[in-house]
Design an enzyme around this catalytic site. Structure first.
Site, PDB file in Angstrom:
ATOM      1  N   GLU A   1     -76.625 -23.723  10.301  1.00  0.00           N
ATOM      2  CA  GLU A   1     -76.372 -24.719   9.075  1.00  0.00           C
ATOM      3  C   GLU A   1     -75.371 -23.696   8.146  1.00  0.00           C
ATOM      4  OE1 GLU A   1     -76.345 -27.738   8.680  1.00  0.00           O
ATOM      5  OE2 GLU A   1     -77.928 -28.336  10.448  1.00  0.00           O
TER       6      GLU A   1
ATOM      7  N   VAL B   1     -62.561 -37.821  12.403  1.00  0.00           N
ATOM      8  CA  VAL B   1     -63.989 -38.217  12.571  1.00  0.00           C
ATOM      9  C   VAL B   1     -64.747 -37.959  11.521  1.00  0.00           C
ATOM     10  CG1 VAL B   1     -65.646 -38.674  14.174  1.00  0.00           C
ATOM     11  CG2 VAL B   1     -63.484 -38.548  14.817  1.00  0.00           C
TER      12      VAL B   1
ATOM     13  N   ASN C   1     -69.967 -38.002   6.866  1.00  0.00           N
ATOM     14  CA  ASN C   1     -70.826 -37.685   5.408  1.00  0.00           C
ATOM     15  C   ASN C   1     -69.641 -37.307   4.536  1.00  0.00           C
ATOM     16  OD1 ASN C   1     -72.228 -36.567   3.408  1.00  0.00           O
ATOM     17  ND2 ASN C   1     -72.239 -34.733   4.369  1.00  0.00           N
TER      18      ASN C   1
ATOM     19  N   ARG D   1     -62.587 -30.648   1.579  1.00  0.00           N
ATOM     20  CA  ARG D   1     -61.885 -31.476   2.592  1.00  0.00           C
ATOM     21  C   ARG D   1     -61.509 -33.010   2.552  1.00  0.00           C
ATOM     22  NH1 ARG D   1     -66.869 -32.376   7.105  1.00  0.00           N
ATOM     23  NH2 ARG D   1     -67.961 -33.981   5.937  1.00  0.00           N
TER      24      ARG D   1
ATOM     25  N   TYR E   1     -55.660 -33.169  14.971  1.00  0.00           N
ATOM     26  CA  TYR E   1     -56.941 -33.478  14.747  1.00  0.00           C
ATOM     27  C   TYR E   1     -57.569 -32.584  13.581  1.00  0.00           C
ATOM     28  CZ  TYR E   1     -62.185 -34.021  14.605  1.00  0.00           C
ATOM     29  OH  TYR E   1     -63.281 -34.583  14.260  1.00  0.00           O
TER      30      TYR E   1
ATOM     31  N   GLU F   1     -68.281 -27.483  16.114  1.00  0.00           N
ATOM     32  CA  GLU F   1     -67.783 -28.021  17.388  1.00  0.00           C
ATOM     33  C   GLU F   1     -66.748 -28.895  16.923  1.00  0.00           C
ATOM     34  OE1 GLU F   1     -69.945 -30.992  15.215  1.00  0.00           O
ATOM     35  OE2 GLU F   1     -70.690 -29.086  15.703  1.00  0.00           O
TER      36      GLU F   1
END
Length: 363
Positions: free
Chosen positions: A132, A191, A194, A201, A240, A254
């Site tokens: 994390e 995608v 949260n 972002r 993306y 990821e």
């Protein structure tokens, strides 16, 4: 003639007796050598490959994220890790363990506790493990002076376990860059599940989507993607948005390694500093938000690149020399501890784990 046959018959038992004696002697010698070999193996841990190594025992105090079969599902990695190292889960082996691994997620949520009531062997090392970002690791001040090792995506961790990595490869006979712009339906996609308006972002997305179209998937827009549909869906996008939920040192998940690279979309990244991406990602394979003076300039650049097939394909030239590997196997991660054990500092103690796991900026 009869007398000669009688003499020959008398002679044969003698030869047969000598042959049997020789065979018994050879068998006895073989058994002696075998017993000596077995004794040597027993004294050195029953391992042909160990080269007289000392066995290392790694104890996983509990399974990461509470999945009971998480590590057992990776038995091939555990079994083939190293001949001198074994990974165990039985807490009864605590007194014999060389390293005990604790996953931070469960500790900070009170789901698991450190065995501070048990007598800790002087040479035993405790390893703190987390994937994390610092803003989600909780209050680590309580762990001052407890841990000896860190397992983290950070490159400066004692055992670095990143979400992914680039690997050199042999040149392909077929050019992997050909046709990279085919079957693209959207300029950019994202995608996200949260979504919080205070995140950086989210602010970048809001500005960007006001200028260029951005296709959004995930629980936030009530359009979740199954694991089977994820990469095929992203593959239809030129770019993306691999936006992390935190701006932290080396925090590259990821979202880059799997979602972008494996789908065939050019990643637009936000999270760790540019230099961190450059240190680990394939060269000239991504676009970093911080490289632009404004979101407006970023939007204009994406439109220009998407409209120029040659410029767009340049973001895939790395595929000729590099490939990417996604690391999502817990057995493989812990195996790194085994393979690097002999090089770990013997007397290290993290007197201020919270300071090491400091936050750069929260998004």
């Amino acid at each position: 003639m009869a007398a000669e046959q009688f003499n020959l018959m008398k002679c044969n038992p003698t030869k047969k007796h000598a042959l049997n004696s020789r065979r018994k002697c050879q068998m006895f010698t073989f058994l002696c050598v075998l017993l000596l070999a077995l004794l040597n193996m027993w004294l050195n841990g029953f391992s042909f490959e160990s080269n007289h190594c000392t066995q290392v025992t790694i104890l996983m105090w509990y399974q990461p994220y509470g999945k009971p079969n998480n590590l057992r599902g990776d038995e091939s990695w555990v079994r083939n890790c190293t001949p001198c190292c074994k990974i165990v889960e039985q807490r009864s082996l605590f007194p014999m363990a060389d390293v005990v691994v604790f996953h931070n997620f469960e500790l900070v949520r009170g789901q698991e506790k450190l065995p501070l009531d048990l007598p800790r062997p002087p040479s035993q090392r405790w390893a703190w493990m987390s994937l994390e970002s610092p803003v989600h690791n909780g209050d680590l001040k309580r762990f001052a002076g407890i841990f000896n090792l860190t397992l983290s995506y950070r490159r400066d961790a004692d055992i670095s376990i990143p979400y992914g990595e680039r690997l050199a490869k042999e040149a392909d006979r077929d050019d992997p860059v050909q046709g990279v712009a085919h079957n693209k339906s959207f300029l950019a996609c994202w995608v996200v599940s949260n979504y919080r308006s205070s995140f950086k972002r989210s602010q970048v997305y809001k500005e960007l989507s006001a200028i260029v179209p951005v296709k959004v998937y995930g629980r936030w827009t009530k359009t979740p993607l199954s694991s089977e549909a994820l990469l095929p869906t992203i593959s239809r996008c030129y770019f993306y948005l691999a936006f992390e939920n935190s701006e932290s040192k080396d925090y590259i998940t990821e979202k880059l390694w799997k979602n972008a690279y494996q789908s065939g979309a050019v990643p637009v990244v936000l999270g760790a500093p540019v230099k961190d991406y450059e240190a680990v990602a394939p060269p000239q394979s991504f676009i970093h938000v911080d490289e632009f003076a404004s979101v407006k300039e970023l939007a204009e650049y994406l439109q220009q690149v998407a409209g120029d097939r040659k410029r767009y394909s340049e973001y895939f030239h790395w595929k000729r020399k590099w490939k990417v590997k996604v690391n999502n196997n817990w057995g493989e991660r812990v195996c790194k501890l085994c393979s690097q054990f002999s090089n770990l500092p013997p007397n290290k103690v993290y007197t201020d784990l919270a300071a090491w796991d400091h936050v750069i900026d929260a998004m």
